[in-house]
Design an enzyme around this catalytic site. Structure first.
Site, short mmCIF file in Angstrom:
data_model
loop_
_atom_site.label_atom_id
_atom_site.label_comp_id
_atom_site.label_asym_id
_atom_site.label_seq_id
_atom_site.Cartn_x
_atom_site.Cartn_y
_atom_site.Cartn_z
CG HIS A 62 4.91 9.04 3.46
ND1 HIS A 62 4.54 8.95 4.80
CD2 HIS A 62 5.07 7.76 3.04
CE1 HIS A 62 4.48 7.69 5.15
NE2 HIS A 62 4.81 6.93 4.09
CG ASP A 102 -0.23 0.04 2.54
OD1 ASP A 102 0.79 -0.65 2.68
OD2 ASP A 102 -0.70 0.75 3.45
CD GLU A 148 4.07 0.33 6.97
OE1 GLU A 148 4.94 0.55 7.84
OE2 GLU A 148 3.75 1.17 6.11
#
Length: 352
Positions: A328, A71, A125
């Site tokens: 991210h 993910d 996760e």
């Protein structure tokens, strides 16, 4: 959405990146991974929800787990993937679809590895711990995680990162007295009351303890503020959510005690938490892996599922091609040479 495991690892990584898999939406990628692994005769393929497990059973003296989550955090206008020079850009390139590509290539290429291998590709996760796919597997199918050693392919920029920090979240509450804003002196403004909380955070000196030879760097920070009733009301409550990243020399209970002490005089409600894991690099299996990969190990400055393996009694390290400092980000990318380097190191470790 088929995956060709004969492609170069970076090309396979690009294909995996282009299959969107934000936490909770991993089904298409899990299906593609399962379909790619099922035809391989040397593997037994298992499925639980959006987690896919593939195992060799050659009767080797040692079994290792190679694990990675499939993910990503929400897409930020960074799909589809693109290549620019020696970089692959896109959501999840660093964290951690390039690692997933390496693991899938290993699963295809290592038909007779020198250790039995369990490959785990799991979901959820990047969100709350209770939805974590690896945690779900540990409860529903603990035998699937049985091993002598585990490599969690989190982004480490091609270096071994030992252990991981623990994490907890807490709500620190400032209270006041509600009143009409036209007669504010009859109330006590709870939003104004968070100033001591913010001052405490701003002046907080984070510990940098050395644990089993590796230096960790803690952090205590505000991550959210919630307050206000209406445009004409003095609020009687304001909540600051804080996140404490603590070194693995503290357990979760001691970490909570520390946060409670820091915010003495305020109500503190703990909402989430997970313990860290000590490096464990002195374990023979970890030492053998470190010798094969090379480089100087460093501390993992973040929480990873190494902690879960630690609770299961399986020594584990973090190792992957992505740069953790790019995880991210909108402009997330991974180095193409690092993907190749990581694949070659893992293949060398597990080949006869």
């Amino acid at each position: 959405m088929r995956l060709d495991l004969t492609q170069e690892a970076w090309r396979l990584a690009a294909r995996i990146v282009d299959i969107e898999s934000v936490s909770g939406g991993e089904r298409a990628l899990a299906d593609a991974i399962e379909q790619a692994l099922l035809p391989l005769p040397h593997l037994t393929v298992l499925r639980d929800g959006n987690a896919v497990v593939a195992r060799t059973d050659l009767g080797r003296a040692e079994r290792v787990v190679i694990a990675g989550h499939i993910d990503t955090v929400p897409v930020a206008d960074n799909l589809p993937s693109k290549v620019d020079g020696d970089r692959l850009y896109g959501c999840g390139t660093s964290d951690m679809k390039s690692s997933v590509a390496v693991a899938l290539r290993m699963a295809a290429l290592l038909t007779r590895p020198n250790r039995d291998i369990t490959y785990i590709f799991y979901d959820c996760e990047e969100i709350e711990a209770e939805r974590n796919g690896l945690r779900r597997l540990s409860l529903a199918h603990p035998d699937w995680l049985t091993a002598d050693f585990a490599v969690l392919m989190e982004p480490t920029d091609g270096l071994i990162e030992g252990g991981c920090q623990g994490t907890l979240r807490a709500e620190v509450v400032a209270r006041g007295t509600r009143a009409h804003s036209a007669r504010s002196w009859f109330g006590v403004n709870a939003i104004h009351g968070i100033l001591p909380i913010l001052t405490t955070l701003d002046s907080y000196e984070a510990r940098r303890p050395v644990v089993d030879g590796l230096e960790y760097h803690e952090g205590l920070n505000a991550v959210r503020v919630r307050g206000g009733v209406a445009g004409n009301v003095i609020p009687d409550e304001c909540v600051v959510t804080v996140n404490y990243r603590f070194a693995p020399d503290l357990d979760l209970a001691r970490a909570r005690e520390h946060v409670t002490d820091v915010f003495a005089g305020f109500d503190v409600l703990f909402t989430d938490g997970a313990p860290g894991a000590r490096p464990g690099l002195t374990h023979p299996a970890a030492a053998a892996f470190a010798s094969a990969v090379g480089g100087a190990p460093r501390a993992k400055l973040g929480w990873t599922d190494v902690a879960l393996f630690s609770t299961l009694g399986v020594p584990a390290v973090n190792y992957g091609p992505g740069d953790p400092n790019l995880a991210h980000q909108r402009e997330e990318w991974v180095s193409l040479p690092k993907i190749e380097e990581c694949e070659q190191a893992m293949l060398a470790w597990l080949s006869d």
